[in-house]
Write an enzyme that holds these catalytic residues in place. Structure first.
Site, PDB file in Angstrom:
ATOM      1  N   TRP A 293       0.817  -1.211   0.000  1.00 19.83           N
ATOM      2  CA  TRP A 293       0.000   0.000   0.000  1.00 19.83           C
ATOM      3  C   TRP A 293       0.848   1.257   0.000  1.00 19.83           C
ATOM      4  O   TRP A 293       0.535   2.224  -0.698  1.00 19.83           O
ATOM      5  CB  TRP A 293      -0.977  -0.028   1.169  1.00 19.83           C
TER       6      TRP A 293
ATOM      7  N   ASP B 265      -1.505   6.563   6.478  1.00 21.68           N
ATOM      8  CA  ASP B 265      -2.630   5.784   5.968  1.00 21.68           C
ATOM      9  C   ASP B 265      -2.951   4.766   7.056  1.00 21.68           C
ATOM     10  O   ASP B 265      -2.237   3.788   7.236  1.00 21.68           O
ATOM     11  CB  ASP B 265      -2.223   5.091   4.665  1.00 21.68           C
TER      12      ASP B 265
ATOM     13  N   LYS C  80     -12.861  -1.467   6.717  1.00 17.94           N
ATOM     14  CA  LYS C  80     -12.183  -2.488   7.501  1.00 17.94           C
ATOM     15  C   LYS C  80     -12.620  -2.455   8.964  1.00 17.94           C
ATOM     16  O   LYS C  80     -12.971  -3.482   9.534  1.00 17.94           O
ATOM     17  CB  LYS C  80     -10.664  -2.311   7.387  1.00 17.94           C
TER      18      LYS C  80
END
Length: 369
Positions: free
Chosen positions: A101, A176, A200
């Site tokens: 990511w 993030d 999530k």
């Protein structure tokens, strides 16, 4: 109904209490005669939902007053562009690359920043370790430093955020935190901006959370679309364009669920963190003592949320997944880039789900040995 245990990395399980409340309110929210998805985002009913959600989130994460909470769209991937559009000032940005990511974030920033500098990387270890902050090569005068504080694919997590000032950098830290938001406290004294997709730990896909320090507003590049300009979004209280109303509503119910959680003498985020530490510890402890399963991540940076593991004999992986599904243990297949298995233990996953997975893993090991 006995629901299966959903170990998906995202979109992920939502607390059952939240789902039941949403189901009960689906056709008529609080006597309004409308479901939330039918409401005007500027009507008094939805404004009440929005204001409660924002207030609860600020309390839940102890967000200081000098930070603005923005409810946006586009997920973490869109933020990979929106952050440099707002913060890069067409100058240098630093990236700490610790997995898939953060690598995606770095690649996207190349389109907007004058220079994208890799200050550190865990690639040499196959992203099984985190580079020591003391080894980071931070740029002088960088617009910001970006890191992904939990990598869902490789299963590494910063359990403590770096203190950039102690490392000699005045740049704001951008994190993030998509895959561990609301699983533990945030040290806001070390953060300039945090962003994350909701799917999530907070609610359904479609909602993106941005928490940004006020002094970082108002610096968007001229090419930045108005709907993505943090200053414009903040000025309009996340309603410059129609916000993801359903996502905000479900997230708001989730915030309230989180605030109600208790573990011993702790409540809210402290209780959730204690529970998450216990859940992850149970699974890691079993994997570490097993001769049948393996986790390759260094113990000091293992993720509490996403636990990748492999069978030492990978030819048995398909049989493992078939048996798991038969027992109501869903979505355990690892990401295609790393293979194996992955158990995501987000906030909505109870300890009973972890124990059910452990019981199956032990059974499978006995029968295959």
């Amino acid at each position: 109904m006995n629901r299966p245990y959903n170990f998906s990395a995202g979109p992920a399980a939502i607390p059952e209490e939240v789902l039941r409340q949403a189901a009960a309110e689906m056709l008529d929210w609080h006597g309004s005669g409308m479901g939330v998805m039918e409401m005007s985002h500027r009507g008094k009913e939805f404004i009440a939902i929005y204001e409660q959600a924002e207030s609860d989130l600020r309390e839940l994460l102890a967000v200081p007053p000098q930070f603005r909470i923005l409810f946006m769209q586009g997920g973490g991937l869109a933020e990979n562009a929106i952050v440099p559009l707002n913060l890069s000032r067409a100058a240098t940005v630093d990236f700490v690359v610790t997995g898939a990511w953060s690598a995606k974030s770095r690649k996207e920033a190349l389109k907007y920043a004058a220079e994208v500098h890799t200050a550190a990387s865990g690639e040499d270890s196959g992203f099984t370790t985190l580079p020591d902050p003391d080894s980071w090569r931070l740029s002088r005068g960088a617009s910001y430093v970006h890191l992904c504080s939990n990598e869902t694919i490789h299963g590494v997590e910063f359990h403590e955020l770096p203190d950039l000032r102690a490392l000699g950098s005045d740049a704001p830290l951008v994190i993030d935190f998509s895959s561990h938001v609301a699983s533990r406290p945030v040290d806001w004294s070390r953060v300039g901006l945090a962003f994350g997709g909701a799917q999530k730990n907070l609610g359904p896909a479609g909602l993106t959370l941005v928490v940004v320090r006020e002094d970082l507003l108002g610096h968007a590049l001229p090419i930045c679309p108005s709907a993505f300009d943090y200053a414009v979004v903040a000025e309009n209280r996340s309603m410059f364009n129609t916000p993801p109303t359903w996502g905000i509503y479900i997230a708001g119910l989730t915030f309230q669920w989180l605030l109600r959680q208790r573990e011993g003498d702790t409540t809210g985020i402290a209780a959730i963190e204690r529970r998450n530490v216990a859940k992850a510890g149970r699974l890691y402890d079993y994997i570490d003592q097993s001769q049948f399963y393996v986790n390759k991540v260094a113990p000091n940076c293992r993720s509490r949320m996403n636990i990748p593991f492999q069978l030492r004999d990978e030819s048995r992986s398909d049989a493992f997944l078939v048996g798991a599904k038969e027992r109501g243990l869903l979505q355990l297949k690892g990401h295609k880039s790393v293979g194996g298995m992955r158990a995501s233990l987000y906030n909505a996953m109870p300890m009973e789900g972890v124990e059910a997975l452990l019981a199956y893993m032990q059974e499978f090991e006995r029968h295959q040995a």
